[in-house]
Design a protein around this motif. Structure first.
Motif, PDB file in Angstrom:
ATOM      1  N   PHE A  36       0.861  -1.194   0.000  1.00 33.23           N
ATOM      2  CA  PHE A  36       0.000   0.000   0.000  1.00 33.23           C
ATOM      3  C   PHE A  36       0.891   1.236   0.000  1.00 33.23           C
ATOM      4  O   PHE A  36       1.867   1.290   0.752  1.00 33.23           O
ATOM      5  N   CYS A  37       0.531   2.217  -0.837  1.00 34.94           N
ATOM      6  CA  CYS A  37       1.321   3.451  -0.903  1.00 34.94           C
ATOM      7  C   CYS A  37       1.118   4.257   0.369  1.00 34.94           C
ATOM      8  O   CYS A  37      -0.005   4.614   0.723  1.00 34.94           O
ATOM      9  N   GLY A  38       2.211   4.521   1.031  1.00 33.94           N
ATOM     10  CA  GLY A  38       2.176   5.280   2.275  1.00 33.94           C
ATOM     11  C   GLY A  38       2.336   6.773   2.029  1.00 33.94           C
ATOM     12  O   GLY A  38       2.280   7.241   0.887  1.00 33.94           O
ATOM     13  N   GLY A 207      12.405   9.480  -9.409  1.00 36.67           N
ATOM     14  CA  GLY A 207      11.020   9.949  -9.474  1.00 36.67           C
ATOM     15  C   GLY A 207      10.161   9.112  -8.518  1.00 36.67           C
ATOM     16  O   GLY A 207      10.524   8.004  -8.130  1.00 36.67           O
ATOM     17  N   TRP A 208       9.009   9.652  -8.194  1.00 32.86           N
ATOM     18  CA  TRP A 208       8.123   9.032  -7.204  1.00 32.86           C
ATOM     19  C   TRP A 208       7.660   7.629  -7.638  1.00 32.86           C
ATOM     20  O   TRP A 208       7.617   6.693  -6.828  1.00 32.86           O
ATOM     21  N   HIS A 209       7.348   7.465  -8.928  1.00 30.75           N
ATOM     22  CA  HIS A 209       6.727   6.202  -9.371  1.00 30.75           C
ATOM     23  C   HIS A 209       7.705   5.031  -9.290  1.00 30.75           C
ATOM     24  O   HIS A 209       7.345   3.945  -8.861  1.00 30.75           O
ATOM     25  N   GLU A 211      10.176   4.742  -7.302  1.00 29.65           N
ATOM     26  CA  GLU A 211      10.420   4.418  -5.888  1.00 29.65           C
ATOM     27  C   GLU A 211       9.479   3.292  -5.452  1.00 29.65           C
ATOM     28  O   GLU A 211       9.887   2.318  -4.830  1.00 29.65           O
ATOM     29  N   CYS A 212       8.176   3.448  -5.780  1.00 36.34           N
ATOM     30  CA  CYS A 212       7.188   2.467  -5.305  1.00 36.34           C
ATOM     31  C   CYS A 212       7.329   1.122  -6.009  1.00 36.34           C
ATOM     32  O   CYS A 212       7.249   0.072  -5.358  1.00 36.34           O
ATOM     33  N   SER A 213       7.529   1.118  -7.340  1.00 31.39           N
ATOM     34  CA  SER A 213       7.727  -0.170  -8.035  1.00 31.39           C
ATOM     35  C   SER A 213       8.848  -0.956  -7.371  1.00 31.39           C
ATOM     36  O   SER A 213       8.736  -2.161  -7.142  1.00 31.39           O
ATOM     37  N   PRO A 236      -1.419   9.514 -12.239  1.00 30.66           N
ATOM     38  CA  PRO A 236      -0.487   8.674 -13.004  1.00 30.66           C
ATOM     39  C   PRO A 236       0.275   7.643 -12.163  1.00 30.66           C
ATOM     40  O   PRO A 236       0.903   6.759 -12.719  1.00 30.66           O
ATOM     41  N   HIS A 237       0.223   7.745 -10.805  1.00 29.66           N
ATOM     42  CA  HIS A 237       1.179   6.987  -9.995  1.00 29.66           C
ATOM     43  C   HIS A 237       1.129   5.475 -10.256  1.00 29.66           C
ATOM     44  O   HIS A 237       2.141   4.860 -10.574  1.00 29.66           O
ATOM     45  N   HIS A 238      -0.056   4.892 -10.126  1.00 30.59           N
ATOM     46  CA  HIS A 238      -0.114   3.423 -10.257  1.00 30.59           C
ATOM     47  C   HIS A 238      -0.025   2.963 -11.712  1.00 30.59           C
ATOM     48  O   HIS A 238       0.541   1.901 -11.997  1.00 30.59           O
ATOM     49  N   GLU A 239      -0.569   3.765 -12.614  1.00 27.59           N
ATOM     50  CA  GLU A 239      -0.409   3.440 -14.039  1.00 27.59           C
ATOM     51  C   GLU A 239       1.087   3.349 -14.371  1.00 27.59           C
ATOM     52  O   GLU A 239       1.529   2.435 -15.084  1.00 27.59           O
ATOM     53  N   ASN A 240       1.868   4.268 -13.817  1.00 28.20           N
ATOM     54  CA  ASN A 240       3.306   4.301 -14.104  1.00 28.20           C
ATOM     55  C   ASN A 240       4.050   3.158 -13.403  1.00 28.20           C
ATOM     56  O   ASN A 240       4.957   2.559 -13.977  1.00 28.20           O
ATOM     57  N   GLU A 241       3.653   2.861 -12.173  1.00 28.78           N
ATOM     58  CA  GLU A 241       4.278   1.716 -11.482  1.00 28.78           C
ATOM     59  C   GLU A 241       4.089   0.437 -12.296  1.00 28.78           C
ATOM     60  O   GLU A 241       5.020  -0.348 -12.487  1.00 28.78           O
ATOM     61  N   LEU A 242       2.847   0.240 -12.750  1.00 25.79           N
ATOM     62  CA  LEU A 242       2.516  -0.969 -13.511  1.00 25.79           C
ATOM     63  C   LEU A 242       3.346  -1.032 -14.788  1.00 25.79           C
ATOM     64  O   LEU A 242       3.910  -2.078 -15.138  1.00 25.79           O
TER      65      LEU A 242
HETATM   66 ZN   LIG Z   1       3.268   4.585  -4.298  1.00 20.87          ZN
END
Ligand SMILES: [Zn+2]
Length: 435
Positions: A36-38, A207-209, A211-213, A236-242
């Protein structure tokens, strides 16, 4: 030992943004990896930011009771534009302080902590490796010290957020990109940014995206069950992670869960509107139990409205649960534990679960009620009133028997001064802690 049991004829189902339908979890024991994104740590988190903390911790508790092995990762975003903007020249100090506030405030919810709480800073070397792999595979390119993801190289782009790949919204426009849809994986250091890391593309920061991936895969592997976060993170965050992870051939998350956002009297809670209530303020004012009952009262996918009225209603519900332990209803037949299990297996329907808890309360089924409440971190410990409160109660009972209502009211007032209240039942009066 066989795990065969009638309850596993059913499976836990959760709504998935990617397929726009309910998706079943594998049978127990899983394992169920959850990311989960914190928070981005630049201020105290607001009460709405607590939802993607509370929801996965509840889900984890429930899945473990259901026989699953789980691993929950909630990250801390400590490298981000918002932090540089909020504390020019002192971003590292601010992110360290705000991380401590976040741990302290969410700790007061009393739900325990995720299994892993990685930070972006500690994962930078892993991020540089992943960016290099994307460049080597032709999915990313360097431009003037920045590195961009090449959206055109990933045909599925836009599917999570339901956009046509050719008409995707432009992200952070700038002339260094090949295509306006492309997004940054690495950003060259700017004079206003007081932290940086060395990389094959020069000094800069991720970049932020990405980091999460990378934090998700580092702790859960390239493929895992659930990825969650607020509804505002789909694009865009989760689209970009994926796009980043799948372009490297990684399965990444099977189910995308997006929680509804907290509203404040019908309006979005945001810093720009100026109606932000911090989690700490909400806890100080209403207490953790009322806040948890409030979160239970809404379905996780729907918006939830934080107002004095909705919070007072949640507190009144909690008061009813507590009072029932001192002043129980006469025991009547009610639905069993299976009813709660069914509600939670069906897309984690907490409003339905809350209705069942009240059903048990009203039917005097206190053991079921207490067991159900404890799934959500709500415990009721019966305490005995102090001796002087018992003395006032006996004096009040005697005054009432003599129809001396003035003396009875006087003793009631003294009971209330001591934090208790008295309730009359057909078989005599009982003392209940005052909310
Ligand atoms: Zn995230």
């Amino acid at each position: 030992m066989s795990r065969a049991s009638p309850r596993y004829d059913r499976r836990v189902r959760l709504y998935d943004t990617y397929t726009r339908g309910l998706v079943e979890l594998p049978p127990p024991p899983g394992p169920i990896g959850m990311y989960f994104c914190g928070p981005t740590v630049y201020q105290r988190i607001h009460v709405g930011n607590a939802i993607p903390f509370v929801l996965p911790l509840w889900l984890k508790r429930w899945l473990e009771l259901d026989g699953y092995q789980t691993k929950l990762v909630i990250n801390i975003t400590d490298i981000n534009d918002k932090i540089y903007d909020a504390a020019p020249g002192a971003s590292a100090k601010l992110s360290t302080d705000a991380t401590a506030w976040y741990i302290e405030d969410t700790g007061l919810l009393g739900l325990g902590r995720p299994d892993v709480e990685p930070t972006a800073v500690e994962t930078v070397p892993d991020q540089i490796r992943t960016i290099s792999a994307l460049v080597d595979a032709g999915h990313a390119y360097e431009s003037d010290g920045d590195v961009y993801y090449r959206v055109g190289s990933f045909p599925e782009y836009g599917r999570l957020s339901g956009q046509n790949p050719d008409q995707v919204e432009e992200q952070e426009p700038n002339a260094r990109k090949e295509d306006p849809r492309d997004f940054a994986l690495w950003k060259a250091n700017k004079p206003t940014e007081d932290t940086w890391w060395d990389s094959p593309w020069g000094r800069g920061r991720p970049g932020w995206h990405i980091e999460c991936s990378v934090m998700a895969e580092k702790h859960l592997g390239p493929e895992f069950e659930i990825h969650g976060g607020g509804l505002d993170l789909v694009f865009p965050h989760h689209e970009n992670e994926l796009a980043q992870s799948r372009a490297l051939g990684h399965g990444f998350a099977h189910i995308w869960t997006h929680n509804g956002l907290l509203r404040f009297g019908g309006e979005k809670m945001s810093k720009s509107v100026g109606n932000v209530v911090s989690l700490r303020e909400a806890l100080d004012r209403w207490g953790r139990e009322a806040l948890l009952v409030f979160f239970l009262s809404g379905h996780w996918r729907k918006p939830l409205d934080y107002t004095d009225e909705t919070m007072a209603a949640a507190r009144a519900q909690w008061t009813d649960f507590v009072a029932s332990v001192y002043d129980p209803s006469e025991e009547r037949p009610a639905r069993g534990w299976e009813a709660l299990a069914e509600a939670l297996e069906d897309d984690f329907n907490t409003p339905e679960a809350l209705a069942i808890l009240h059903e048990w309360r009203a039917a005097g089924q206190l053991e079921l009620m207490k067991r159900g409440l404890s799934v959500f971190g709500l415990e009721i410990e019966r305490v005995e009133p102090p001796a002087e409160v018992n003395v006032f109660k006996e004096a009040r009972d005697a005054a009432r028997a003599e129809r001396n209502f003035e003396a009875a009211d006087d003793n009631r007032a003294r009971i209330e001064e001591h934090g208790w209240t008295v309730r009359d039942r057909p078989d005599g009066s009982v003392l209940v802690p005052k909310p």
